[in-house]
Design a protein around this motif. Sequence first.
Motif, short mmCIF file in Angstrom:
data_model
loop_
_atom_site.label_atom_id
_atom_site.label_comp_id
_atom_site.label_asym_id
_atom_site.label_seq_id
_atom_site.Cartn_x
_atom_site.Cartn_y
_atom_site.Cartn_z
N VAL A 114 0.84 -1.20 0.00
CA VAL A 114 0.00 0.00 0.00
C VAL A 114 0.88 1.25 0.00
O VAL A 114 0.64 2.20 -0.77
CB VAL A 114 -0.94 0.01 1.23
CG1 VAL A 114 -1.62 1.37 1.39
CG2 VAL A 114 -1.99 -1.08 1.11
N VAL A 115 1.90 1.26 0.85
CA VAL A 115 2.78 2.43 0.94
C VAL A 115 3.57 2.62 -0.35
O VAL A 115 3.72 3.74 -0.84
CB VAL A 115 3.73 2.30 2.15
CG1 VAL A 115 4.71 3.46 2.19
CG2 VAL A 115 2.94 2.24 3.45
N GLU A 116 4.07 1.51 -0.91
CA GLU A 116 4.83 1.61 -2.17
C GLU A 116 3.98 2.22 -3.28
O GLU A 116 4.46 3.09 -4.03
CB GLU A 116 5.31 0.22 -2.57
CG GLU A 116 6.45 -0.32 -1.72
CD GLU A 116 6.79 -1.76 -2.04
OE1 GLU A 116 7.89 -2.21 -1.66
OE2 GLU A 116 5.95 -2.46 -2.65
N ALA A 117 2.74 1.78 -3.38
CA ALA A 117 1.84 2.31 -4.42
C ALA A 117 1.56 3.79 -4.19
O ALA A 117 1.54 4.59 -5.14
CB ALA A 117 0.54 1.51 -4.45
N PHE A 118 1.37 4.17 -2.93
CA PHE A 118 1.07 5.56 -2.60
C PHE A 118 2.27 6.46 -2.92
O PHE A 118 2.12 7.53 -3.53
CB PHE A 118 0.70 5.66 -1.12
CG PHE A 118 0.29 7.03 -0.67
CD1 PHE A 118 -1.02 7.46 -0.85
CD2 PHE A 118 1.19 7.89 -0.06
CE1 PHE A 118 -1.42 8.73 -0.43
CE2 PHE A 118 0.81 9.15 0.36
CZ PHE A 118 -0.51 9.57 0.17
N VAL A 119 3.47 6.02 -2.52
CA VAL A 119 4.67 6.81 -2.76
C VAL A 119 4.95 6.92 -4.26
O VAL A 119 5.31 7.99 -4.77
CB VAL A 119 5.88 6.21 -2.01
CG1 VAL A 119 7.19 6.86 -2.47
CG2 VAL A 119 5.71 6.39 -0.51
N ALA A 120 4.76 5.81 -5.00
CA ALA A 120 4.98 5.84 -6.45
C ALA A 120 4.02 6.82 -7.13
O ALA A 120 4.41 7.58 -8.03
CB ALA A 120 4.82 4.44 -7.03
N ALA A 121 2.76 6.80 -6.69
CA ALA A 121 1.77 7.72 -7.27
C ALA A 121 2.10 9.16 -6.93
O ALA A 121 2.00 10.06 -7.78
CB ALA A 121 0.37 7.36 -6.77
N ALA A 122 2.51 9.40 -5.68
CA ALA A 122 2.86 10.76 -5.26
C ALA A 122 4.08 11.27 -6.03
O ALA A 122 4.13 12.43 -6.44
CB ALA A 122 3.12 10.79 -3.76
N ALA A 123 5.06 10.39 -6.23
CA ALA A 123 6.29 10.78 -6.91
C ALA A 123 6.06 11.03 -8.40
O ALA A 123 6.83 11.76 -9.04
CB ALA A 123 7.36 9.70 -6.72
N SER A 124 5.02 10.43 -8.95
CA SER A 124 4.74 10.59 -10.38
C SER A 124 4.29 12.01 -10.72
O SER A 124 4.39 12.45 -11.87
CB SER A 124 3.66 9.60 -10.83
OG SER A 124 2.37 10.01 -10.38
N GLY A 125 3.74 12.72 -9.71
CA GLY A 125 3.23 14.06 -9.96
C GLY A 125 1.88 14.09 -10.65
O GLY A 125 1.39 15.15 -11.03
N ARG A 126 1.26 12.93 -10.79
CA ARG A 126 -0.04 12.84 -11.48
C ARG A 126 -1.15 12.60 -10.46
O ARG A 126 -1.21 11.55 -9.82
CB ARG A 126 0.00 11.71 -12.51
CG ARG A 126 0.97 11.98 -13.65
CD ARG A 126 1.22 10.75 -14.50
NE ARG A 126 -0.04 10.17 -14.99
CZ ARG A 126 -0.12 8.95 -15.53
NH1 ARG A 126 0.95 8.18 -15.62
NH2 ARG A 126 -1.29 8.50 -15.96
N THR A 127 -2.03 13.58 -10.33
CA THR A 127 -3.08 13.46 -9.31
C THR A 127 -4.03 12.30 -9.60
O THR A 127 -4.55 11.69 -8.68
CB THR A 127 -3.90 14.76 -9.22
OG1 THR A 127 -4.39 15.10 -10.51
CG2 THR A 127 -3.06 15.90 -8.67
N GLU A 128 -4.23 11.97 -10.88
CA GLU A 128 -5.17 10.89 -11.19
C GLU A 128 -4.69 9.54 -10.65
O GLU A 128 -5.50 8.68 -10.28
CB GLU A 128 -5.45 10.81 -12.69
CG GLU A 128 -4.28 10.39 -13.56
CD GLU A 128 -3.43 11.56 -14.04
OE1 GLU A 128 -2.67 11.38 -15.02
OE2 GLU A 128 -3.54 12.66 -13.44
N ARG A 129 -3.37 9.36 -10.58
CA ARG A 129 -2.84 8.11 -10.00
C ARG A 129 -3.13 8.04 -8.51
O ARG A 129 -3.44 6.97 -7.98
CB ARG A 129 -1.34 7.99 -10.25
CG ARG A 129 -0.98 7.60 -11.68
CD ARG A 129 0.51 7.33 -11.83
NE ARG A 129 0.98 6.24 -10.95
CZ ARG A 129 2.24 5.82 -10.91
NH1 ARG A 129 3.17 6.39 -11.69
NH2 ARG A 129 2.59 4.84 -10.10
N LEU A 130 -3.03 9.17 -7.84
CA LEU A 130 -3.35 9.19 -6.41
C LEU A 130 -4.84 9.00 -6.18
O LEU A 130 -5.24 8.22 -5.31
CB LEU A 130 -2.89 10.53 -5.80
CG LEU A 130 -1.40 10.64 -5.52
CD1 LEU A 130 -1.01 12.10 -5.35
CD2 LEU A 130 -1.03 9.84 -4.26
N VAL A 131 -5.66 9.69 -6.95
CA VAL A 131 -7.11 9.56 -6.79
C VAL A 131 -7.54 8.11 -6.98
O VAL A 131 -8.43 7.62 -6.27
CB VAL A 131 -7.86 10.49 -7.79
CG1 VAL A 131 -9.35 10.17 -7.81
CG2 VAL A 131 -7.63 11.95 -7.41
#
Length: 313
Positions: free
Chosen positions: A177-194
């Motif tokens: 869960v944390v890896e996916a969250f950090v990867a999405a945050a690092a991507s700079g793409r809000t849609e990945r986080l949403v």
Amino acid sequence: MDAATVARFEASRDRLASLAYRLLGSAADAEDTVQDAFLRWQAADHASVRVPEAWLTKIVTNLALDRLRSAKVRRERAVGTWMPEPLLEGDPMLGPADTVEQRESVTMAVLTIMERLSPVERAAYVLREAFSYSHAEIAGILGITESGSQQHTHRARRRVAAAGNSTGIDQVSARHVVEAFVAAAASGRTERLVALLTDDATGVTDSAAMGLAGKPLRYPTPERIASAVRAGFKPSPAKRKLAGGSPSIHAAMVNGCPAVLVALGDRVAGVTILEVDGDKIAGVRGITAPDRLRRLTEIWRRREHDVPLIESW
């Protein structure tokens, strides 16, 4: 006081601290409460104490209730302005974790919900659900009737159930869960986080990382959470200066939930706790105030650390 009497108290210290923490939501206040109980124990007529564990439980519970009722604490904990103090997995202050109720009672969500309960409701719930005391025993500890204990516990359970907590995640799943969250945050793409968040996800941060003091900042929608995380995760010289360097980012478990832990050497600079519902994140809680991270940092310093998700942010 002889060594045997001190040893009797020390044998109960971790259990008493975990009781006080559940009641107060603050490791610092829990430590102070247990120390006050030790002074009471030191002054007690030990010959008249038939069951030391029961006596100490009653003392700690009522000392904690006195703190909750104090005018100073009520001002500090005005609704919407207070956040519980996070604890790292394995901290003895987290206490018993054999049942769902025991694990649930130390989540940030439940500790926050319990701020809305009366002190007696909070105590009845903790004693019953986390420490398995009977209603007769709770009545004796709190100076209420047995039926009163049942009523207080029932009301507290109803409030806690409404929070919809999930505490059934293992270490491996939590890291994913944390890896996916950090990867999405690092991507700079809000849609990945949403995409990682439930439709009704909410977020809150203590705002200390921004150099602000006062009420926590709240994010009521997945889009607002994603925007805040994306902005906060983007490195800059100004942010590194405020943090005191280039921190490493780790996966951790905090209060039974997956967490992103930001560390500068052996100091924890911040944690973001991810509350999971099914396969998505329903809550995001960020804490960066140094006084709220003191004990977590102490435990972190004693541990072997996993390989960081990001070596240098």
